[in-house]
Design a protein around this motif. Structure first.
Motif, short mmCIF file in Angstrom:
data_model
loop_
_atom_site.label_atom_id
_atom_site.label_comp_id
_atom_site.label_asym_id
_atom_site.label_seq_id
_atom_site.Cartn_x
_atom_site.Cartn_y
_atom_site.Cartn_z
N THR A 180 0.85 -1.18 0.00
CA THR A 180 0.00 0.00 0.00
C THR A 180 0.89 1.24 0.00
O THR A 180 1.82 1.34 0.80
N LEU A 181 0.62 2.17 -0.90
CA LEU A 181 1.36 3.43 -0.98
C LEU A 181 0.38 4.56 -0.67
O LEU A 181 -0.73 4.58 -1.20
N ALA A 182 0.79 5.52 0.14
CA ALA A 182 -0.06 6.68 0.45
C ALA A 182 0.72 7.97 0.20
O ALA A 182 1.95 7.98 0.21
N LYS A 183 -0.03 9.04 -0.02
CA LYS A 183 0.53 10.37 -0.31
C LYS A 183 1.31 10.36 -1.63
O LYS A 183 2.38 10.93 -1.74
N ILE A 184 0.75 9.71 -2.63
CA ILE A 184 1.40 9.56 -3.93
C ILE A 184 0.82 10.59 -4.91
O ILE A 184 -0.39 10.80 -4.95
N GLU A 185 1.69 11.20 -5.70
CA GLU A 185 1.25 12.23 -6.65
C GLU A 185 0.39 11.65 -7.78
O GLU A 185 -0.65 12.19 -8.11
N ASP A 186 0.87 10.55 -8.39
CA ASP A 186 0.18 9.97 -9.54
C ASP A 186 0.68 8.54 -9.76
O ASP A 186 1.57 8.06 -9.05
N GLU A 187 0.12 7.87 -10.76
CA GLU A 187 0.50 6.46 -11.01
C GLU A 187 1.95 6.33 -11.46
O GLU A 187 2.60 5.31 -11.18
N LYS A 188 2.49 7.33 -12.14
CA LYS A 188 3.90 7.27 -12.54
C LYS A 188 4.79 7.24 -11.30
O LYS A 188 5.73 6.44 -11.23
N GLU A 189 4.49 8.08 -10.32
CA GLU A 189 5.27 8.07 -9.09
C GLU A 189 5.11 6.72 -8.38
O GLU A 189 6.08 6.17 -7.85
N ALA A 190 3.90 6.17 -8.39
CA ALA A 190 3.67 4.86 -7.78
C ALA A 190 4.54 3.80 -8.46
O ALA A 190 5.17 2.98 -7.78
N GLU A 191 4.59 3.82 -9.78
CA GLU A 191 5.43 2.87 -10.53
C GLU A 191 6.90 3.02 -10.15
O GLU A 191 7.60 2.02 -9.96
N ASP A 192 7.38 4.26 -10.05
CA ASP A 192 8.77 4.51 -9.68
C ASP A 192 9.08 3.94 -8.29
O ASP A 192 10.11 3.30 -8.08
N ILE A 193 8.18 4.16 -7.35
CA ILE A 193 8.37 3.65 -5.98
C ILE A 193 8.32 2.13 -5.98
O ILE A 193 9.13 1.48 -5.31
N LEU A 194 7.40 1.56 -6.71
CA LEU A 194 7.29 0.10 -6.76
C LEU A 194 8.53 -0.55 -7.39
O LEU A 194 8.99 -1.59 -6.92
N LYS A 195 9.09 0.08 -8.43
CA LYS A 195 10.34 -0.43 -9.03
C LYS A 195 11.47 -0.38 -8.01
O LYS A 195 12.25 -1.33 -7.87
N TRP A 196 11.57 0.76 -7.29
CA TRP A 196 12.58 0.91 -6.25
C TRP A 196 12.40 -0.18 -5.18
O TRP A 196 13.37 -0.82 -4.76
N LEU A 197 11.16 -0.39 -4.75
CA LEU A 197 10.87 -1.40 -3.74
C LEU A 197 11.23 -2.81 -4.21
O LEU A 197 11.81 -3.59 -3.45
N LYS A 198 10.87 -3.12 -5.44
CA LYS A 198 11.18 -4.45 -5.97
C LYS A 198 12.69 -4.69 -5.93
O LYS A 198 13.15 -5.74 -5.48
N ASN A 199 13.47 -3.72 -6.38
CA ASN A 199 14.93 -3.84 -6.34
C ASN A 199 15.43 -3.97 -4.90
O ASN A 199 16.29 -4.80 -4.61
N LEU A 200 14.90 -3.13 -4.02
CA LEU A 200 15.32 -3.16 -2.61
C LEU A 200 14.99 -4.51 -1.98
O LEU A 200 15.84 -5.10 -1.29
N ILE A 201 13.80 -5.00 -2.21
CA ILE A 201 13.38 -6.30 -1.66
C ILE A 201 14.30 -7.41 -2.17
O ILE A 201 14.81 -8.22 -1.40
N ASN A 202 14.54 -7.43 -3.47
CA ASN A 202 15.37 -8.49 -4.05
C ASN A 202 16.84 -8.38 -3.63
O ASN A 202 17.47 -9.39 -3.31
N GLU A 203 17.39 -7.18 -3.60
CA GLU A 203 18.78 -7.00 -3.17
C GLU A 203 18.94 -7.40 -1.71
O GLU A 203 19.92 -8.06 -1.34
#
Length: 187
Positions: free
Chosen positions: A71-94
């Motif tokens: 769950t993401l909150a205080k997000i500007e738009d779906e593009k920002e959500a995608e950027d955060i989710l990509k960052w999270l995926k990398n962080l989780i996997n690393e």
């Protein structure tokens, strides 16, 4: 690799800020195995082991990881959500790949309460911080929407004891303390 993919499932108006959105993303695998390792490497997380959740604050955004969704909150738009989710995926996997070298942390961070912070503030209600009262400032400080450096009276000599205790509380809860405050505290 622990997390192969994610998919934005729903977007809603954000409860905390109606000008922003809240996003729920489904994840392809259960990810709770990495939570204690993320809790060890990230500052300021709130890990709830019994509930299998990990909450992260990043750039005023609120991110809560669950076993099968994020769950993401205080997000500007779906593009920002995608950027955060990509960052999270990398962080989780690393983090998952490095887990053998990380001591897992199953503890919860110290949770700050606005009233506890308020009791340590000068209580002058001077408005120099931009808030109408010291209590309003304490609420913003707990929510990481402001920094202690905005409270000018806090740096007066007579509040040195309160400033030291407040700095320690903020650090224990995972808040980043600006260098100028640490330098001031030590000098």
């Amino acid at each position: 690799m622990l997390l192969h993919s994610y998919k934005i499932a729903r977007t809603f108006p954000c409860l905390a800020d109606p000008m922003k959105i809240r996003v729920i993303a489904e994840v392809s695998e259960e990810i709770q195995e990495v939570f204690p390792y993320l809790n060890a490497v990230l500052k300021g997380c709130i890990y709830n082991h019994p509930a299998n959740t990990l909450t992260i604050r990043k750039d005023q955004k609120l991110i809560t990881l669950h076993a099968l969704h994020i769950t993401l909150a205080k997000i500007e738009d779906e593009k920002e959500a995608e950027d955060i989710l990509k960052w999270l995926k990398n962080l989780i996997n690393e983090t998952f790949e490095s887990r053998a070298r990380i001591e897992p942390n199953y503890s919860m961070a110290a949770e700050l309460k606005a009233l506890d912070i308020f009791k340590l503030l000068p209580g002058t209600n001077c408005k120099k911080c931009g808030e109408p009262t010291c209590l309003a400032f304490a609420v913003k400080l707990v929510g990481r929407d402001t920094e202690i450096t905005k409270c000018d009276p806090m740096f007066l000599e007579k509040y040195q004891g309160k400033r030291t205790v407040l700095t320690e509380l903020l650090q224990a809860a995972g808040h980043e303390i600006p260098n100028e405050l640490l330098d001031f505290k030590e000098g």
